[in-house]
Design a protein around this motif. Sequence first.
Motif, PDB file in Angstrom:
ATOM      1  N   THR A  47       0.822  -1.206   0.000  1.00  0.00           N
ATOM      2  CA  THR A  47       0.000   0.000   0.000  1.00  0.00           C
ATOM      3  C   THR A  47       0.858   1.258   0.000  1.00  0.00           C
ATOM      4  O   THR A  47       0.604   2.192  -0.770  1.00  0.00           O
ATOM      5  CB  THR A  47      -0.939   0.001   1.224  1.00  0.00           C
ATOM      6  N   ALA A  48       1.861   1.308   0.850  1.00  0.00           N
ATOM      7  CA  ALA A  48       2.728   2.486   0.929  1.00  0.00           C
ATOM      8  C   ALA A  48       3.441   2.737  -0.398  1.00  0.00           C
ATOM      9  O   ALA A  48       3.642   3.888  -0.792  1.00  0.00           O
ATOM     10  CB  ALA A  48       3.745   2.333   2.055  1.00  0.00           C
ATOM     11  N   THR A  49       3.809   1.686  -1.090  1.00  0.00           N
ATOM     12  CA  THR A  49       4.471   1.820  -2.385  1.00  0.00           C
ATOM     13  C   THR A  49       3.504   2.390  -3.416  1.00  0.00           C
ATOM     14  O   THR A  49       3.856   3.294  -4.186  1.00  0.00           O
ATOM     15  CB  THR A  49       5.024   0.461  -2.854  1.00  0.00           C
ATOM     16  N   ALA A  50       2.273   1.913  -3.423  1.00  0.00           N
ATOM     17  CA  ALA A  50       1.254   2.427  -4.341  1.00  0.00           C
ATOM     18  C   ALA A  50       0.958   3.896  -4.043  1.00  0.00           C
ATOM     19  O   ALA A  50       0.784   4.705  -4.964  1.00  0.00           O
ATOM     20  CB  ALA A  50      -0.013   1.585  -4.241  1.00  0.00           C
ATOM     21  N   GLN A  51       0.929   4.260  -2.773  1.00  0.00           N
ATOM     22  CA  GLN A  51       0.708   5.658  -2.399  1.00  0.00           C
ATOM     23  C   GLN A  51       1.840   6.534  -2.919  1.00  0.00           C
ATOM     24  O   GLN A  51       1.606   7.647  -3.402  1.00  0.00           O
ATOM     25  CB  GLN A  51       0.590   5.792  -0.876  1.00  0.00           C
ATOM     26  N   LYS A  52       3.056   6.026  -2.855  1.00  0.00           N
ATOM     27  CA  LYS A  52       4.214   6.782  -3.331  1.00  0.00           C
ATOM     28  C   LYS A  52       4.124   7.014  -4.840  1.00  0.00           C
ATOM     29  O   LYS A  52       4.486   8.072  -5.339  1.00  0.00           O
ATOM     30  CB  LYS A  52       5.501   6.037  -2.976  1.00  0.00           C
ATOM     31  N   VAL A  53       3.618   6.031  -5.573  1.00  0.00           N
ATOM     32  CA  VAL A  53       3.421   6.175  -7.021  1.00  0.00           C
ATOM     33  C   VAL A  53       2.475   7.340  -7.294  1.00  0.00           C
ATOM     34  O   VAL A  53       2.778   8.221  -8.112  1.00  0.00           O
ATOM     35  CB  VAL A  53       2.862   4.873  -7.635  1.00  0.00           C
ATOM     36  N   LEU A  54       1.338   7.348  -6.626  1.00  0.00           N
ATOM     37  CA  LEU A  54       0.357   8.406  -6.866  1.00  0.00           C
ATOM     38  C   LEU A  54       0.888   9.776  -6.439  1.00  0.00           C
ATOM     39  O   LEU A  54       0.635  10.780  -7.113  1.00  0.00           O
ATOM     40  CB  LEU A  54      -0.959   8.084  -6.168  1.00  0.00           C
ATOM     41  N   ARG A  55       1.645   9.821  -5.348  1.00  0.00           N
ATOM     42  CA  ARG A  55       2.246  11.096  -4.917  1.00  0.00           C
ATOM     43  C   ARG A  55       3.231  11.609  -5.962  1.00  0.00           C
ATOM     44  O   ARG A  55       3.275  12.811  -6.260  1.00  0.00           O
ATOM     45  CB  ARG A  55       2.952  10.945  -3.570  1.00  0.00           C
ATOM     46  N   ALA A  56       4.021  10.702  -6.541  1.00  0.00           N
ATOM     47  CA  ALA A  56       5.010  11.095  -7.553  1.00  0.00           C
ATOM     48  C   ALA A  56       4.323  11.649  -8.797  1.00  0.00           C
ATOM     49  O   ALA A  56       4.736  12.683  -9.338  1.00  0.00           O
ATOM     50  CB  ALA A  56       5.894   9.908  -7.913  1.00  0.00           C
ATOM     51  N   LEU A  57       3.271  10.981  -9.255  1.00  0.00           N
ATOM     52  CA  LEU A  57       2.553  11.450 -10.443  1.00  0.00           C
ATOM     53  C   LEU A  57       1.915  12.818 -10.188  1.00  0.00           C
ATOM     54  O   LEU A  57       1.920  13.688 -11.061  1.00  0.00           O
ATOM     55  CB  LEU A  57       1.493  10.437 -10.863  1.00  0.00           C
ATOM     56  N   ARG A  58       1.388  13.003  -8.979  1.00  0.00           N
ATOM     57  CA  ARG A  58       0.791  14.286  -8.615  1.00  0.00           C
ATOM     58  C   ARG A  58       1.871  15.369  -8.565  1.00  0.00           C
ATOM     59  O   ARG A  58       1.674  16.477  -9.072  1.00  0.00           O
ATOM     60  CB  ARG A  58       0.055  14.172  -7.288  1.00  0.00           C
ATOM     61  N   ALA A  59       3.030  15.060  -7.983  1.00  0.00           N
ATOM     62  CA  ALA A  59       4.122  16.029  -7.875  1.00  0.00           C
ATOM     63  C   ALA A  59       4.638  16.440  -9.256  1.00  0.00           C
ATOM     64  O   ALA A  59       5.090  17.579  -9.439  1.00  0.00           O
ATOM     65  CB  ALA A  59       5.263  15.454  -7.038  1.00  0.00           C
ATOM     66  N   GLU A  60       4.547  15.546 -10.226  1.00  0.00           N
ATOM     67  CA  GLU A  60       4.990  15.835 -11.592  1.00  0.00           C
ATOM     68  C   GLU A  60       3.934  16.609 -12.384  1.00  0.00           C
ATOM     69  O   GLU A  60       4.172  16.998 -13.522  1.00  0.00           O
ATOM     70  CB  GLU A  60       5.302  14.538 -12.327  1.00  0.00           C
ATOM     71  N   GLY A  61       2.762  16.792 -11.785  1.00  0.00           N
ATOM     72  CA  GLY A  61       1.698  17.519 -12.466  1.00  0.00           C
ATOM     73  C   GLY A  61       0.914  16.673 -13.457  1.00  0.00           C
ATOM     74  O   GLY A  61       0.123  17.200 -14.236  1.00  0.00           O
ATOM     75  N   LEU A  62       1.119  15.355 -13.422  1.00  0.00           N
ATOM     76  CA  LEU A  62       0.409  14.467 -14.343  1.00  0.00           C
ATOM     77  C   LEU A  62      -0.992  14.136 -13.857  1.00  0.00           C
ATOM     78  O   LEU A  62      -1.872  13.816 -14.654  1.00  0.00           O
ATOM     79  CB  LEU A  62       1.198  13.170 -14.556  1.00  0.00           C
ATOM     80  N   THR A  63      -1.184  14.182 -12.546  1.00  0.00           N
ATOM     81  CA  THR A  63      -2.486  13.884 -11.968  1.00  0.00           C
ATOM     82  C   THR A  63      -2.822  14.931 -10.915  1.00  0.00           C
ATOM     83  O   THR A  63      -1.961  15.690 -10.475  1.00  0.00           O
ATOM     84  CB  THR A  63      -2.523  12.482 -11.314  1.00  0.00           C
ATOM     85  N   TYR A  64      -4.070  14.937 -10.527  1.00  0.00           N
ATOM     86  CA  TYR A  64      -4.518  15.760  -9.403  1.00  0.00           C
ATOM     87  C   TYR A  64      -5.498  14.914  -8.605  1.00  0.00           C
ATOM     88  O   TYR A  64      -6.072  13.954  -9.118  1.00  0.00           O
ATOM     89  CB  TYR A  64      -5.159  17.068  -9.875  1.00  0.00           C
ATOM     90  N   THR A  65      -5.663  15.253  -7.347  1.00  0.00           N
ATOM     91  CA  THR A  65      -6.525  14.484  -6.466  1.00  0.00           C
ATOM     92  C   THR A  65      -7.703  15.331  -6.009  1.00  0.00           C
ATOM     93  O   THR A  65      -7.539  16.498  -5.657  1.00  0.00           O
ATOM     94  CB  THR A  65      -5.727  13.986  -5.237  1.00  0.00           C
ATOM     95  N   VAL A  66      -8.870  14.719  -6.037  1.00  0.00           N
ATOM     96  CA  VAL A  66     -10.077  15.342  -5.502  1.00  0.00           C
ATOM     97  C   VAL A  66     -10.436  14.547  -4.253  1.00  0.00           C
ATOM     98  O   VAL A  66     -10.757  13.358  -4.356  1.00  0.00           O
ATOM     99  CB  VAL A  66     -11.243  15.306  -6.517  1.00  0.00           C
ATOM    100  N   PRO A  67     -10.325  15.162  -3.076  1.00  0.00           N
ATOM    101  CA  PRO A  67     -10.612  14.427  -1.845  1.00  0.00           C
ATOM    102  C   PRO A  67     -11.981  13.745  -1.901  1.00  0.00           C
ATOM    103  O   PRO A  67     -12.980  14.344  -2.283  1.00  0.00           O
ATOM    104  CB  PRO A  67     -10.570  15.511  -0.772  1.00  0.00           C
ATOM    105  N   GLY A  68     -11.975  12.483  -1.552  1.00  0.00           N
ATOM    106  CA  GLY A  68     -13.206  11.709  -1.536  1.00  0.00           C
ATOM    107  C   GLY A  68     -13.592  11.111  -2.876  1.00  0.00           C
ATOM    108  O   GLY A  68     -14.481  10.266  -2.945  1.00  0.00           O
ATOM    109  N   LEU A  69     -12.933  11.538  -3.951  1.00  0.00           N
ATOM    110  CA  LEU A  69     -13.270  11.028  -5.283  1.00  0.00           C
ATOM    111  C   LEU A  69     -12.149  10.241  -5.939  1.00  0.00           C
ATOM    112  O   LEU A  69     -12.397   9.346  -6.735  1.00  0.00           O
ATOM    113  CB  LEU A  69     -13.687  12.173  -6.214  1.00  0.00           C
ATOM    114  N   GLY A  70     -10.902  10.611  -5.667  1.00  0.00           N
ATOM    115  CA  GLY A  70      -9.779   9.888  -6.251  1.00  0.00           C
ATOM    116  C   GLY A  70      -8.825  10.785  -7.004  1.00  0.00           C
ATOM    117  O   GLY A  70      -8.888  12.007  -6.918  1.00  0.00           O
TER     118      GLY A  70
END
Length: 80
Positions: A47-70
């Motif tokens: 789980t922690a590794t998967a979280q790190k993947v999503l954090r990295a993509l967000r930090a690169e500006g490739l993704t954004y997160t909407v709380p409660g939606l994904g």
Amino acid sequence: MIDFQSDVPRWVQVAEVMRARIADGTYGARDRVPSVLQIQHEFGIATATAQKVLRALRAEGLTYTVPGLGSFVAERSTDA
């Protein structure tokens, strides 16, 4: 897909797969990307590794997160 014997960290390998999917349109602009749980199951990582993947993509500006939606694919700039 993931080389568990590699010296390259697993999160880096998975992030590269996710980047490629964004680049090739598998995940289009504003599409939801897989959740932490989905990434964990698909790639056989913690789980922690998967979280790190999503954090990295967000930090690169490739993704954004909407709380409660994904997490979603960010719009790409057409300026070059």
